[in-house]
Design an enzyme around this catalytic site. Structure first.
Site, PDB file in Angstrom:
ATOM      1  N   SER A 109       0.833  -1.202   0.000  1.00  0.00           N
ATOM      2  CA  SER A 109       0.000   0.000   0.000  1.00  0.00           C
ATOM      3  C   SER A 109       0.869   1.254   0.000  1.00  0.00           C
ATOM      4  CB  SER A 109      -0.914  -0.001   1.216  1.00  0.00           C
ATOM      5  OG  SER A 109      -0.143   0.161   2.382  1.00  0.00           O
ATOM      6  N   LYS A 110       0.223   2.400  -0.079  1.00  0.00           N
ATOM      7  CA  LYS A 110       0.947   3.685  -0.218  1.00  0.00           C
ATOM      8  C   LYS A 110       2.027   3.834   0.837  1.00  0.00           C
ATOM      9  CE  LYS A 110      -3.240   3.284  -0.459  1.00  0.00           C
ATOM     10  NZ  LYS A 110      -3.739   2.342   0.522  1.00  0.00           N
ATOM     11  N   ARG A 111       1.715   3.334   1.993  1.00  0.00           N
ATOM     12  CA  ARG A 111       2.620   3.400   3.125  1.00  0.00           C
ATOM     13  C   ARG A 111       3.993   2.811   2.797  1.00  0.00           C
ATOM     14  NH1 ARG A 111       2.104  -0.363   6.895  1.00  0.00           N
ATOM     15  NH2 ARG A 111       0.431  -1.482   5.873  1.00  0.00           N
TER      16      ARG A 111
END
Length: 506
Positions: free
Chosen positions: A256-258
């Site tokens: 994910s973006k994280r």
RNA sequence: GCCCCUGUCGUCUAGCCCGGCCUAGGACAUCGCCCUUUCAAGGCGGCAACACGGGUUCGAAUCCCGUCGGGGGCGCCA
């Protein structure tokens, strides 16, 4: 048998956001197989979720796939004899086939309110049971149902699933897989708003489009029995299934973006080469039979082999992607490097919109030097600052250390004196006076060159000086939007900076 | 909770199906050395793994069982 039937695969994304690297990998594997086997690659847009789908996302999706270097033989704007290729344009078809199932008593209308179904599901979960639809509406006759609908009631359509038995299939990457029908329940195939449910539309489309190999993410594996049941209800032959493992982030959770960039779009913007991304993506769950790792798309097409795809989830490793990107960058011809770099330099205000031939020549040389060791094109502006940016007053800690020693001061002063009345500066001259200083002061090697580097670049590291000085001198004459200070200007600025510092110290 | 999938160096993987060739190979990362007018790049080398426990066998990373770990799914989302 195998050449009698042409291989047909598809990539069926829903246009609900930017294309994720996991999906890109699925697309790539499908495409690779189609191209290798001389088959057909179909692009189908699954836009039945009105809430989340959009035209704009569809355009992005197509742009991303093109950028990656993937093309398709049939698709929304391409056409083909099995169209339309957008599910929202195939609603008639789904209704027709749902009706067929209804009339054959293989499906039925369900009037259960959604809230009630949710309550039942929550209950089942709380009690530790599998949430399976009760089958309450199973026995409502078609006639009765039609009357209720006429009277204004809303109904979904469910498939009638046998209560007992097993669904078994051979997955090309996982082998034999089986599911117990008791745990499946009657799936909804058409929602009460008239839109087909995913499991229904995929089957209709895959069957009607003659898809022979369904290659998709592992997250779909538990949908497969429901879909097989539908194929069986229609009496259609089954395609071959292959489920690819998931792509994870460093902490073993879904990417994910994280974790950093995750969409194809982001990598493009960073200046990762599409061939590098494809090369990397292909190594997530697959490896070529011989050791060679830097591979072009054409080579991948040749080498790809679904039977070598492994089953465990893979963690996305940015380092390795960047390494591959560096390798692919090296393979690029100089002109290509220039055109790919320019936008980044322009955006940083280092190069203008109109570039003179002399500037272009100089930029090309500079790019060649700075690209060495760059992970991606977006790293370039930062590297170019070595030339465009010179600020002795804001030296970093390391540079201050370097010029603070007695020998460094001695070297710098000698150098400044020797360049005092000079109007021409080049690397030969630099080498000449450095040689003199070496003799006069006895300072040599790192002790000698490192302070000089700091004086000329206001940085502790960067290009070799024999490359840097010619580049700087040439560049300074070229009128870039952001002016370049040449060596003599730099030396003078640095000299006043040093004097100021000595005053403060005293 | 239930169902399904999965488990080799820190990471991606080769080997596993068809036990011995495995003192487990490669790549990224990391560390060291070389090169070098810094750093990086490049060259060379090092560290580093068969999740665990039982079987089967003369012999198991490879076959069987169990445990534990990880992931996915259980929607009128796709």
């Amino acid at each position: 048998m195998e050449n009698a039937e042409k291989l047909r695969v598809r990539f069926a994304p829903s246009p609900t956001g930017f294309i994720h690297v996991g999906n890109a990998r699925t697309a790539l594997f499908n495409w690779l197989l189609a191209r290798q086997k001389g088959g057909i690659f179909v692009l189908r847009v699954e836009d039945t979720d009105l809430e989340r789908s959009s035209q704009e996302y569809e355009r992005n999706l197509i742009k991303d796939l093109h950028w990656l270097g993937l093309d398709w033989d049939e698709g929304p704007n391409t056409g083909g004899k099995f169209g339309p290729y957008r599910q929202s344009e195939r609603l008639e078809l789904y209704h027709q086939y749902a009706k067929q199932l209804l009339e054959a008593d293989q499906a039925y209308y369900c009037f259960c309110p959604q809230e009630e179904l949710e309550r039942e599901r929550a209950w089942a979960l709380a009690e530790g049971r599998s949430p399976v639809y009760s089958g309450r509406c199973r026995h409502i006759t078609l006639k009765e149902a039609q009357e209720r609908i006429k009277a204004g009631e809303k109904a979904a359509i469910r498939l009638k699933v046998p209560e007992e038995g097993l669904v078994r299939f051979t997955d090309l990457v996982r082998g034999e897989v089986e599911f117990d029908l008791k745990l499946i329940g009657d799936p909804i195939i058409v929602r009460s708003n008239g839109m087909p449910a995913y499991n229904f539309s995929v089957v209709i489309d895959d069957a009607l489009m003659d898809i022979t190999h369904v290659i998709r993410g592992e997250d779909h594996i538990s949908n497969t029995p429901r879909q097989i049941l539908l194929y069986q209800a229609f009496g259609w032959p089954l395609p071959v299934f292959a489920h690819l493992s998931m792509v994870m982030g460093k902490d073993n959770t879904r990417l994910s973006k994280r974790h950093g960039a995750t969409s194809v779009d982001q990598f493009r913007r960073e200046g990762v080469l599409p061939q590098a991304l494809c090369n990397y993506l292909s190594f997530l769950g697959w490896s070529p039979p011989e050791g060679k790792e830097v591979l072009t798309l054409e080579e991948l097409v040749k080498l790809f082999d679904l039977s070598r795809v492994n089953r465990s989830a893979a963690i996305f490793d940015y380092e390795k992607l960047y390494w591959l990107n560096r390798q692919h960058i090296k393979l690029l011809p100089a002109e290509k490097k220039l055109t790919l770099s320019l936008p980044y330099l322009q955006e940083a205000g280092l190069a203008g919109e109109d570039i003179t031939p002399a500037q272009s020549q100089w930029l090309s040389e500079a790019i060649e030097l700075f690209l060495e060791g760059s992970n991606k094109f977006s790293d370039l502006p930062e590297k170019f600052l070595l030339i465009f940016d010179f600020q002795p007053e804001s030296l970093d800690e390391e540079s201050r250390q370097i010029i603070s020693s007695d020998s460094a001061r001695k070297v710098l002063k000698a150098f400044i004196n020797k360049t005092a009345g000079v109007t021409e500066f080049n690397y030969e001259f630099f080498a000449h006076i450095t040689g003199e200083i070496k003799k006069e002061t006895g300072v040599k090697g790192k002790e000698l060159y490192h302070p000089l580097r700091v004086m000329l670049t206001a940085r502790a590291s960067g290009l070799e000086l024999d490359k840097f000085i010619p580049l700087l001198e040439q560049g300074a004459k070229l009128n870039f939007p952001r002016p370049i200070k040449n060596s003599l200007e730099r030396i003078r600025e640095f000299s006043t900076f040093l004097k100021l510092q000595e005053k403060q110290e005293a």
